[in-house]
Design an enzyme around this catalytic site. Structure first.
Site, PDB file in Angstrom:
ATOM      1  N   GLY A 203      49.079  23.262 -38.438  1.00 47.29           N
ATOM      2  CA  GLY A 203      49.018  24.596 -38.125  1.00 47.29           C
ATOM      3  C   GLY A 203      47.608  24.745 -38.166  1.00 47.29           C
ATOM      4  N   SER A 204      46.875  25.341 -37.475  1.00 48.02           N
ATOM      5  CA  SER A 204      45.113  25.464 -37.677  1.00 48.02           C
ATOM      6  C   SER A 204      45.028  26.636 -37.714  1.00 48.02           C
ATOM      7  CB  SER A 204      44.538  25.341 -36.074  1.00 48.02           C
ATOM      8  OG  SER A 204      44.362  24.479 -35.237  1.00 48.02           O
ATOM      9  N   GLY A 205      44.245  27.546 -38.418  1.00 51.31           N
ATOM     10  CA  GLY A 205      43.795  28.706 -38.975  1.00 51.31           C
ATOM     11  C   GLY A 205      44.003  28.308 -40.624  1.00 51.31           C
ATOM     12  N   HIS A 206      43.730  26.936 -40.819  1.00 49.58           N
ATOM     13  CA  HIS A 206      43.658  27.151 -42.631  1.00 49.58           C
ATOM     14  C   HIS A 206      42.660  25.916 -43.061  1.00 49.58           C
ATOM     15  CE1 HIS A 206      48.147  27.868 -42.869  1.00 49.58           C
ATOM     16  NE2 HIS A 206      48.189  27.472 -42.598  1.00 49.58           N
TER      17      HIS A 206
ATOM     18  N   LYS B 242      53.241  18.223 -44.680  1.00 48.94           N
ATOM     19  CA  LYS B 242      53.409  19.934 -45.701  1.00 48.94           C
ATOM     20  C   LYS B 242      54.725  20.418 -45.529  1.00 48.94           C
ATOM     21  CE  LYS B 242      49.580  22.556 -44.543  1.00 48.94           C
ATOM     22  NZ  LYS B 242      49.379  21.982 -43.548  1.00 48.94           N
TER      23      LYS B 242
ATOM     24  N   ASP C 137      56.606  21.519 -39.614  1.00 45.57           N
ATOM     25  CA  ASP C 137      55.930  20.196 -40.017  1.00 45.57           C
ATOM     26  C   ASP C 137      57.257  19.557 -39.958  1.00 45.57           C
ATOM     27  OD1 ASP C 137      52.554  20.682 -39.623  1.00 45.57           O
ATOM     28  OD2 ASP C 137      53.684  22.952 -40.876  1.00 45.57           O
TER      29      ASP C 137
ATOM     30  N   HIS D 149      49.998  31.319 -44.450  1.00 47.69           N
ATOM     31  CA  HIS D 149      50.729  32.005 -42.771  1.00 47.69           C
ATOM     32  C   HIS D 149      50.666  33.323 -43.138  1.00 47.69           C
ATOM     33  CE1 HIS D 149      52.170  27.609 -43.224  1.00 47.69           C
ATOM     34  NE2 HIS D 149      51.508  27.939 -42.196  1.00 47.69           N
TER      35      HIS D 149
END
Lengths: 205, 330
Positions: B53-56, B104, B109, B218
């Site tokens: 996911g984006s945001g990391h 991950k 994922d 998250h």
């Protein structure tokens, strides 16, 4: 008999329901997940609507396999592969028939749900989409309304459960008291069957 | 909501356009969400592909480049990418030597990368997969989806990436990635909730004066909530939790990682406490990295990752790397 048009109406009704309920799905997901189930499902079913309009599949089976493939390509997260597999495998089980009976649909959806079970490794009671789908499949041969009610009851029944799969499982005891968002969206998918059949046709005959 | 964005729907695409503008040595396919090092595929080299996911950020696109990842696939915010992205990435970086997916351990994922592996193999790309699951806060994996993958991802990508750059075959790169994961453990602490662009309000309610121990990346709440503590007290809890599980017998790599909204001054101060605890416990430190590497949007807090290493792993850690977020020795 259920023709190709019925399956297109089913997907359209699901897309409309998901769009209508997206905020609620996201709220449910915020409580025990990461607050994106509504927007992900909305994006996925919008893509399904799009492609069904463009490609005009000619059998019930291809409506669902096409929808499934596009969910896998657009939703992401766990919901993409799980919903995508559900529809793809259901579609495959319907074969090349141009019309199917409600019983055949029930059997095919059962095969789709079995594929989801295998992919996600979850069981009934793990607080997942299966808790709505399994009871729905069981009564789908009776009527679409019965399936809708069973799915809704199953989704509500996830509230007191402790999550054992997916991101909610990390909350352990704290996942108790919240409805599983996947079960909630599955109830929308099943409920859309009754909508596609139309108010006058009752059990989808 | 105070966010430097246009609209929530374009956050990921806007970020990728900016990444492309800043890093001409990357090929950024904004429409298909694939970031590839410009010189790929490198002849004879195993391709290393990761994503999530984006945001990391900078995970994972910030780790694409010589010495680390060959390609990365960013998903929607906190949502895993879709198989199409991974298949594209695999095709772009495969030189015939095969591709390793670094995944991950999150249900989304795992499922998407599994599907992608099958599809890529249909297209003739040899694919291996390593699962990163280093988070000690998740203990009872029989009743959960298993340990989450967090900070150890950086160690896996750096060390396996260096080995791949040396021309090691797929089996060796895969085995090394697995060994790094098995040698690494993490523990995270949140001082505030995260706010996703789509929702616009904090995902969970964490009153000031309280912190959440054992968080993931998250915004999912952790294993317990406690009144606020000092940096030293937090380091005691986090490092002990990791050591209890890892029980290293040799030197370790240390990652003191910020979750996105904690200043470096605090992270360095926290690192001093981490080093104190390690020294009290008689653990030797081989190398230390401090910074925001595996983040969770605007969450305040930090995580500690320790990885027990041997000489080869230290050598590979020290090997040159040239990516947007990690860069040394070149």
């Amino acid at each position: 008999m259920l023709d190709t048009d019925f399956f297109r109406r089913w997907m359209a009704a699901t897309a409309a329901a998901v769009d209508r309920e997206a905020d609620r799905l996201t709220e449910l997901d915020a409580a025990i997940g990461d607050a994106d189930h509504g927007s992900n499902m909305r994006r996925g079913f919008a893509a399904v609507n799009d492609v069904l309009g463009k490609e005009a599949p000619r059998t019930p089976g291809t409506v669902l396999t096409l929808a499934g493939r596009h969910l896998i390509s657009t939703v992401g997260g766990a919901s993409g592969p799980l919903y995508g597999t559900l529809l793809r495998r259901t579609g495959k089980a319907l074969g090349d028939a141009t019309e199917v009976t409600p019983d055949q649909l029930a059997d095919a959806l059962g095969a789709g749900v079995a594929a989801v079970t295998q992919l996600g490794g979850a069981q009934a009671g793990d607080k997942t989409m299966l808790d709505a789908l399994l009871p729905a499949v069981e009564v789908l041969g009776t009527s679409f309304e019965a399936a809708r009610d069973a799915a809704l009851a199953g989704a509500l029944g996830t509230v007191p459960l402790r999550a054992r799969k997916g991101r909610a499982s990390y909350l352990g005891e704290r996942s108790i008291g919240h409805q599983d968002p996947g079960a909630a969206s599955s109830a929308l998918l099943v409920g859309a069957l009754a909508e596609a059949a139309g108010p006058t046709e009752g059990g989808g005959e | 909501m105070r966010m430097l964005i246009n609209v929530p729907e374009t956050v990921v695409a806007d970020g990728l356009r900016g990444l492309a503008a800043a890093h001409p040595d990357l090929v950024v396919d904004v429409d298909n969400r694939v970031v590839v090092r410009r010189d790929a595929p490198v002849a004879g080299k195993v391709g290393l592909v990761s994503g999530g996911g984006s945001g990391h950020e900078p995970l994972h696109a910030g780790f694409v480049g010589p010495g680390m990842l060959s390609a990365a696939c960013p998903g929607e915010v906190f949502t895993s990418p879709v198989p199409d992205q991974m298949v594209r990435a695999a095709a772009a970086v495969d030189s015939g030597a095969g591709v390793l997916f670094v995944v991950k351990n999150y249900t989304g994922d795992v499922l998407n990368f599994d599907m992608a592996a099958e599809l890529a193999e249909d297209e003739g790309v040899q694919v291996a997969r390593v699962l990163v699951d280093d988070d000690v806060a998740v203990s009872d994996s029989t009743f959960t989806a298993g340990r989450r993958g967090t900070g150890a991802t950086l160690f896996v990508e750096k060390i396996a990436g260096a080995l791949a750059d040396e021309g090691a075959p797929l089996e060796r790169v895969e085995a090394m990635a697995r060994r790094v994961n098995e040698s690494a453990r993490s523990f995270g602490v949140a001082l505030s909730s995260v706010t996703t662009p789509a929702k616009g309000t904090p995902t969970f309610d964490l009153p000031s004066g309280e912190l959440e121990l054992g968080i993931g990346i998250h915004g999912e709440p952790g294993r317990e909530r406690r009144p606020m503590m000092t940096s030293g007290e937090i380091a005691d809890i986090a490092v002990h939790a990791v050591l209890e599980d890892l029980r290293p017998v040799g030197p370790v790599l240390v990652l003191v990682n910020g979750m996105g909204a904690t200043p470096l001054l605090e992270l360095y101060g926290f690192n001093a406490e981490v080093q104190r605890v390690l020294s009290e416990r008689g653990v030797t430190v081989a190398r230390t990295l401090v910074g925001n590497y595996v983040t969770s949007l605007d969450m305040a807090g930090c995580s500690v990752t320790l990885c027990q290493v041997d000489e080869e792993m230290v050598r590979l850690w020290d090997a040159p790397v040239q990516t947007p977020a990690l860069r040394w020795g070149r």
